[in-house]
Design a protein around this motif. Sequence first.
Motif, PDB file in Angstrom:
ATOM      1  N   UNK A  85       0.835  -1.211   0.000  1.00 10.68           N
ATOM      2  CA  UNK A  85       0.000   0.000   0.000  1.00 10.68           C
ATOM      3  C   UNK A  85       0.866   1.256   0.000  1.00 10.68           C
ATOM      4  N   UNK A  86       1.906   1.270   0.835  1.00 14.39           N
ATOM      5  CA  UNK A  86       2.795   2.431   0.894  1.00 14.39           C
ATOM      6  C   UNK A  86       3.537   2.606  -0.433  1.00 14.39           C
ATOM      7  N   UNK A  87       4.041   1.512  -1.001  1.00 18.00           N
ATOM      8  CA  UNK A  87       4.781   1.588  -2.264  1.00 18.00           C
ATOM      9  C   UNK A  87       3.915   2.132  -3.398  1.00 18.00           C
ATOM     10  N   UNK A  88       2.630   1.828  -3.353  1.00 17.41           N
ATOM     11  CA  UNK A  88       1.736   2.225  -4.441  1.00 17.41           C
ATOM     12  C   UNK A  88       1.156   3.620  -4.276  1.00 17.41           C
ATOM     13  N   UNK A  89       1.386   4.243  -3.119  1.00 15.82           N
ATOM     14  CA  UNK A  89       0.903   5.618  -2.918  1.00 15.82           C
ATOM     15  C   UNK A  89       1.841   6.590  -3.625  1.00 15.82           C
ATOM     16  N   UNK A  90       1.272   7.700  -4.123  1.00 16.49           N
ATOM     17  CA  UNK A  90       2.140   8.698  -4.751  1.00 16.49           C
ATOM     18  C   UNK A  90       3.097   9.315  -3.731  1.00 16.49           C
ATOM     19  N   UNK A  91       4.216   9.785  -4.226  1.00 20.00           N
ATOM     20  CA  UNK A  91       5.193  10.448  -3.369  1.00 20.00           C
ATOM     21  C   UNK A  91       4.593  11.772  -2.916  1.00 20.00           C
ATOM     22  N   UNK A  92       4.664  12.040  -1.613  1.00 22.52           N
ATOM     23  CA  UNK A  92       4.037  13.221  -1.048  1.00 22.52           C
ATOM     24  C   UNK A  92       4.797  14.507  -1.345  1.00 22.52           C
ATOM     25  N   UNK A  93       6.124  14.438  -1.376  1.00 26.36           N
ATOM     26  CA  UNK A  93       6.907  15.637  -1.627  1.00 26.36           C
ATOM     27  C   UNK A  93       8.258  15.251  -2.216  1.00 26.36           C
ATOM     28  N   UNK A  94       8.787  16.142  -3.014  1.00 27.07           N
ATOM     29  CA  UNK A  94      10.121  15.926  -3.560  1.00 27.07           C
ATOM     30  C   UNK A  94      11.113  16.146  -2.427  1.00 27.07           C
ATOM     31  N   UNK A  95      12.059  15.216  -2.242  1.00 31.03           N
ATOM     32  CA  UNK A  95      13.005  15.377  -1.137  1.00 31.03           C
ATOM     33  C   UNK A  95      13.865  16.625  -1.312  1.00 31.03           C
ATOM     34  N   UNK A  96      14.163  17.256  -0.202  1.00 28.63           N
ATOM     35  CA  UNK A  96      15.018  18.428  -0.196  1.00 28.63           C
ATOM     36  C   UNK A  96      16.389  17.988   0.309  1.00 28.63           C
ATOM     37  N   UNK A  97      17.411  18.275  -0.490  1.00 24.41           N
ATOM     38  CA  UNK A  97      18.763  17.906  -0.109  1.00 24.41           C
ATOM     39  C   UNK A  97      19.318  18.945   0.853  1.00 24.41           C
ATOM     40  N   UNK A  98      19.937  18.465   1.910  1.00 20.44           N
ATOM     41  CA  UNK A  98      20.671  19.346   2.817  1.00 20.44           C
ATOM     42  C   UNK A  98      22.133  19.190   2.464  1.00 20.44           C
ATOM     43  N   UNK A  99      22.742  20.256   1.983  1.00 18.50           N
ATOM     44  CA  UNK A  99      24.101  20.174   1.486  1.00 18.50           C
ATOM     45  C   UNK A  99      24.906  21.336   2.069  1.00 18.50           C
TER      46      UNK A  99
END
Length: 180
Positions: A85-99
Motif C-alpha cells: 500500500x505504501x509503495x503504491x501511494x504517490x510520493x508526497x513531496x520531492x526530497x530536499x537535499x541538505x548540502x
Amino acid sequence: MKKYNHTTYTILGILTTDCRSGYAIKQFIDRSLRHFWKISYGQIYPTLRLIADEGLATVQTTSQDGKPDRNEYFLTPKGKSVLTDWLEKPIEEIPVERNEVLLKLFFGRHQSKKHTLQILQNYQQKLEERYLLYSSIEKGISTNSSEQQDAQYWLFTLDYGKRITRASIDWCKSTINQIS
C-alpha cells in the motif's frame, strides 16, 4: 489503514530480502541504503518491536550457545499489504537535499576565494571517491547478485546515485572554473 513512518516501511521492505535479524538489517542498510537513506542502529530494534506488535511480522527466537537469543523477523501477509500500500501511494513531496557545501557557497562572499575553492575541490574529490565506490558496488551486484529478483531495482537506484554524483562532479568543475 494506519500510517507508519519511513523507517517502518524501510524495514518492512528489507524483510522481503533474506535479512531477518536486527544485525542483518543494519548490515544491509550499511551496504546499500545508507547512500540515500539513513537509519540509525537505535531505530532498528524499536521499529522491529513495533512491526511485531502490530502483526506486520512474526518473530522466531533461536537459542545460541554462549550468545543472546537471536530474534528473526518474518513478514506477515498484513505486513506485506502495508508495504505494498505504501509503495503504491504517490510520493508526497520531492526530497530536499541538505548540502553544507551549497550552504557555505551561498554565503561565499563572506569567505576568501581561496577557501571557497578549497571547499569545492575537496567536495569534488569526495564525489569522485563516491563515484568509484558506486561503480564498485554496481560491479558487485552485477557479478554476485544478478540472479536475485531485486538486483535490477538495486541497479536502478545505484544508477540514480551515479548520475547525481557525476552531475555534481561536473558542477564542481564548472563552478571552480568560474570562481578561478
